[in-house]
Motif scaffolding. Structure first.
Motif, short mmCIF file in Angstrom:
data_model
loop_
_atom_site.label_atom_id
_atom_site.label_comp_id
_atom_site.label_asym_id
_atom_site.label_seq_id
_atom_site.Cartn_x
_atom_site.Cartn_y
_atom_site.Cartn_z
N VAL A 39 3.58 -6.50 -1.07
CA VAL A 39 2.69 -6.03 -0.01
C VAL A 39 2.03 -4.75 -0.51
CG1 VAL A 39 4.16 -6.99 1.80
CG2 VAL A 39 4.46 -4.62 1.14
N PRO A 40 0.84 -4.42 0.00
CA PRO A 40 0.21 -3.16 -0.41
C PRO A 40 1.14 -1.98 -0.14
CG PRO A 40 -1.34 -4.53 0.80
CD PRO A 40 0.00 -5.19 0.93
N GLU A 41 1.14 -1.00 -1.04
CA GLU A 41 2.06 0.13 -0.92
C GLU A 41 1.92 0.83 0.42
OE1 GLU A 41 3.13 4.29 -3.32
OE2 GLU A 41 1.77 2.80 -4.20
N ARG A 42 0.69 0.94 0.93
CA ARG A 42 0.47 1.64 2.19
C ARG A 42 1.05 0.88 3.38
NH1 ARG A 42 -4.11 -0.96 0.69
NH2 ARG A 42 -5.06 -2.40 2.21
N ALA A 99 6.75 2.95 6.14
CA ALA A 99 5.51 3.58 6.59
C ALA A 99 5.09 3.03 7.94
CB ALA A 99 4.41 3.36 5.55
N LEU A 100 5.20 1.72 8.13
CA LEU A 100 4.81 1.12 9.41
C LEU A 100 5.80 1.51 10.52
CD1 LEU A 100 3.75 -2.44 8.21
CD2 LEU A 100 2.27 -0.49 8.73
N GLN A 122 14.13 4.34 8.12
CA GLN A 122 13.43 5.48 7.54
C GLN A 122 12.24 5.91 8.39
OE1 GLN A 122 12.48 5.01 3.30
NE2 GLN A 122 14.16 3.54 3.15
N GLY A 123 11.92 5.13 9.40
CA GLY A 123 10.80 5.42 10.27
C GLY A 123 11.25 6.09 11.56
N ALA A 124 10.58 5.74 12.66
CA ALA A 124 10.86 6.39 13.95
C ALA A 124 12.01 5.74 14.71
CB ALA A 124 9.59 6.37 14.81
#
Length: 251
Positions: free
Chosen positions: A143-146, A151-152, A177-179
């Motif tokens: 998947v694209p790094e972004r 990150a999502l 690692q996210g919210a």
């Protein structure tokens, strides 16, 4: 011509009326055998030629299409759910454009809709989440790094993760690692709308363990977010104090 058709999430009666009509009329059907419910093939005529694309490359699929088109035969390319999600249809459409073969696209009910129905859930709850992120873990297909899971997950929105049930340990770690927190509600929905459908609810911190305990490692969606919790705000749309062009507000 070629008709791309979304087969729906699994239950045979969840294909659209248009999709069912195209299947009944088809001379050739190429279906995604690893995911599409074979019961749908019962709609095909007895003289219909049926191919399982799980055993074929793109080039082999195109050769069947090219040969059938040369004989003026009607072709259905049957994909699971709605083919716009992880359906690999763009490459097929571009190839058909190059070959001068006409096609159209009939949408289907996506498995993420079937999963919400199975869980009796609403993805967009007032005061909780108004955004649905549909994504997948990076595996053999990157998947694209972004667009990495961590990150999502930073948004804390409703998330529906496809094609990742075999990587639950890594998925769980990335989501945390996210919210989200270990106590964020989650669910594994196995084969939504199929007879063997299973919904496993858990905390995000126990997601991978829930998969092991229930022998779920494929053909399942991962749902994550507070939309699975009991608390939310009432919709303004049906609030008596909320005026619309159809209804006056009342105290």
């Amino acid at each position: 011509m070629v008709h791309f058709v979304g087969a729906g999430p699994g239950a045979p009666d969840l294909i659209t009326q248009r999709g069912a009509a195209l299947l009944r009329a088809a001379d050739v059907v190429i279906y995604a055998g690893s995911l599409v419910n074979p019961a749908l093939l019962g709609l095909c005529r007895q003289d219909c030629s049926v191919y399982n694309s799980a055993q074929m490359t793109l080039e082999q699929v195109l050769e069947v299409v090219r040969a059938a088109h040369a004989e003026n035969r009607d072709i259905v390319r049957l994909h699971t759910g709605d083919p716009c999600l992880y359906g690999a249809i763009r490459e097929q459409m571009d190839a058909l454009d190059a070959l001068g073969i006409p096609y159209d696209d009939t949408p289907g009910v996506s498995s993420f809709c079937g999963a919400a129905a199975a869980a009796c859930a609403e993805y967009t709850l007032p005061g909780v989440s108004q955004t649905v992120i549909i994504t997948r873990m990076a595996g053999r297909t990157p998947v694209p790094e972004r667009e990495g899971i961590a990150a999502l997950a930073a948004h804390g929105a409703t998330m529906v993760v496809f094609l990742s049930a075999g990587m639950l340990d890594g998925l769980q770690a990335a989501l945390l690692q996210g919210a989200y927190t270990p106590d964020t509600p989650a669910a594994l929905v196995y084969k939504a709308t199929w007879p063997e459908e299973k919904v496993v609810r858990c905390r995000l911190g126990a997601l991978a363990q829930a998969g092991r305990e229930n022998n779920i490692s494929k053909t399942a969606l991962v749902l994550v977010g507070d939309f699975l919790a009991p608390d939310y705000e009432r919709s303004k749309l049906y609030d008596p104090s909320f005026a619309t062009e159809f209804r006056e507000a009342k105290p």
